[in-house]
Design a protein around this motif. Structure first.
Motif, PDB file in Angstrom:
ATOM      1  N   PRO A  76       0.838  -1.201   0.000  1.00  0.00           N
ATOM      2  CA  PRO A  76       0.000   0.000   0.000  1.00  0.00           C
ATOM      3  C   PRO A  76       0.872   1.250   0.000  1.00  0.00           C
ATOM      4  O   PRO A  76       2.001   1.228   0.508  1.00  0.00           O
ATOM      5  CB  PRO A  76      -0.789  -0.110   1.303  1.00  0.00           C
ATOM      6  CG  PRO A  76      -0.729  -1.548   1.672  1.00  0.00           C
ATOM      7  CD  PRO A  76       0.548  -2.080   1.103  1.00  0.00           C
ATOM      8  N   PRO A  77       0.407   2.354  -0.535  1.00  0.00           N
ATOM      9  CA  PRO A  77       1.231   3.569  -0.666  1.00  0.00           C
ATOM     10  C   PRO A  77       1.809   4.061   0.656  1.00  0.00           C
ATOM     11  O   PRO A  77       2.937   4.503   0.697  1.00  0.00           O
ATOM     12  CB  PRO A  77       0.259   4.602  -1.242  1.00  0.00           C
ATOM     13  CG  PRO A  77      -0.827   3.820  -1.867  1.00  0.00           C
ATOM     14  CD  PRO A  77      -0.901   2.513  -1.133  1.00  0.00           C
ATOM     15  N   GLN A  78       1.079   3.969   1.764  1.00  0.00           N
ATOM     16  CA  GLN A  78       1.585   4.455   3.037  1.00  0.00           C
ATOM     17  C   GLN A  78       2.786   3.654   3.502  1.00  0.00           C
ATOM     18  O   GLN A  78       3.770   4.215   3.972  1.00  0.00           O
ATOM     19  CB  GLN A  78       0.499   4.382   4.100  1.00  0.00           C
ATOM     20  CG  GLN A  78      -0.652   5.324   3.847  1.00  0.00           C
ATOM     21  CD  GLN A  78      -1.763   5.124   4.845  1.00  0.00           C
ATOM     22  OE1 GLN A  78      -1.781   4.122   5.564  1.00  0.00           O
ATOM     23  NE2 GLN A  78      -2.706   6.051   4.895  1.00  0.00           N
ATOM     24  N   ARG A  79       2.719   2.352   3.364  1.00  0.00           N
ATOM     25  CA  ARG A  79       3.832   1.502   3.803  1.00  0.00           C
ATOM     26  C   ARG A  79       5.074   1.753   2.964  1.00  0.00           C
ATOM     27  O   ARG A  79       6.180   1.791   3.479  1.00  0.00           O
ATOM     28  CB  ARG A  79       3.451   0.031   3.737  1.00  0.00           C
ATOM     29  CG  ARG A  79       2.454  -0.372   4.771  1.00  0.00           C
ATOM     30  CD  ARG A  79       2.192  -1.846   4.709  1.00  0.00           C
ATOM     31  NE  ARG A  79       1.150  -2.223   5.648  1.00  0.00           N
ATOM     32  CZ  ARG A  79       0.562  -3.375   5.657  1.00  0.00           C
ATOM     33  NH1 ARG A  79       0.902  -4.304   4.798  1.00  0.00           N
ATOM     34  NH2 ARG A  79      -0.384  -3.640   6.534  1.00  0.00           N
ATOM     35  N   GLN A  81       5.878   4.495   1.500  1.00  0.00           N
ATOM     36  CA  GLN A  81       6.414   5.799   1.876  1.00  0.00           C
ATOM     37  C   GLN A  81       7.124   5.712   3.220  1.00  0.00           C
ATOM     38  O   GLN A  81       8.215   6.260   3.392  1.00  0.00           O
ATOM     39  CB  GLN A  81       5.281   6.813   1.944  1.00  0.00           C
ATOM     40  CG  GLN A  81       5.747   8.230   2.159  1.00  0.00           C
ATOM     41  CD  GLN A  81       4.582   9.210   2.173  1.00  0.00           C
ATOM     42  OE1 GLN A  81       3.435   8.808   2.305  1.00  0.00           O
ATOM     43  NE2 GLN A  81       4.886  10.478   2.033  1.00  0.00           N
ATOM     44  N   GLN A  82       6.554   5.003   4.184  1.00  0.00           N
ATOM     45  CA  GLN A  82       7.168   4.852   5.495  1.00  0.00           C
ATOM     46  C   GLN A  82       8.482   4.098   5.391  1.00  0.00           C
ATOM     47  O   GLN A  82       9.460   4.422   6.055  1.00  0.00           O
ATOM     48  CB  GLN A  82       6.228   4.124   6.448  1.00  0.00           C
ATOM     49  CG  GLN A  82       5.029   4.941   6.853  1.00  0.00           C
ATOM     50  CD  GLN A  82       4.001   4.130   7.638  1.00  0.00           C
ATOM     51  OE1 GLN A  82       4.160   2.925   7.776  1.00  0.00           O
ATOM     52  NE2 GLN A  82       2.979   4.804   8.134  1.00  0.00           N
ATOM     53  N   GLU A  85      11.121   6.423   4.056  1.00  0.00           N
ATOM     54  CA  GLU A  85      11.560   7.378   5.074  1.00  0.00           C
ATOM     55  C   GLU A  85      12.471   6.716   6.095  1.00  0.00           C
ATOM     56  O   GLU A  85      13.432   7.315   6.552  1.00  0.00           O
ATOM     57  CB  GLU A  85      10.346   7.982   5.775  1.00  0.00           C
ATOM     58  CG  GLU A  85       9.535   8.915   4.897  1.00  0.00           C
ATOM     59  CD  GLU A  85       8.245   9.368   5.557  1.00  0.00           C
ATOM     60  OE1 GLU A  85       7.981   8.969   6.711  1.00  0.00           O
ATOM     61  OE2 GLU A  85       7.497  10.107   4.897  1.00  0.00           O
TER      62      GLU A  85
END
Length: 90
Positions: A76-79, A81-82, A85
């Motif tokens: 998923p996009p959030q994972r 991105q995390q 980072e």
């Protein structure tokens, strides 16, 4: 089953028919291995009908099985991105 007949069906009906053919094909294969199948041509006929239906489903939906699998494997996009980072901080 003729392709012209199948083209008139909706995606839901094609999906239902594909499920029925898969189940029927499974039963035919079991009967063939048990030695109770009278005509092995039925297995071939079912395989071809299933292939016709799956081809029409791909054409109507515009998404192939390989594309569906690739979409499921992407995080998923959030994972994503995390994770990016987290790597930058190290």
């Amino acid at each position: 089953m003729k392709a012209s007949e199948l083209k008139e069906l909706s995606v839901e009906e094609l999906t239902r028919k594909a499920g029925e053919l898969r189940e029927n094909l499974f039963n035919l294969k079991i009967r063939r291995r048990a030695g109770t199948l009278e005509s092995t041509a039925d297995v071939t006929k079912n395989k071809r009908d299933l292939a016709r239906i799956l081809t029409l489903l791909t054409q109507k939906t515009g998404v192939s099985k390989a594309q569906r699998k690739a979409a499921q494997k992407q995080p998923p996009p959030q994972r994503a991105q995390q994770a990016a980072e987290g790597k930058e901080q190290r």
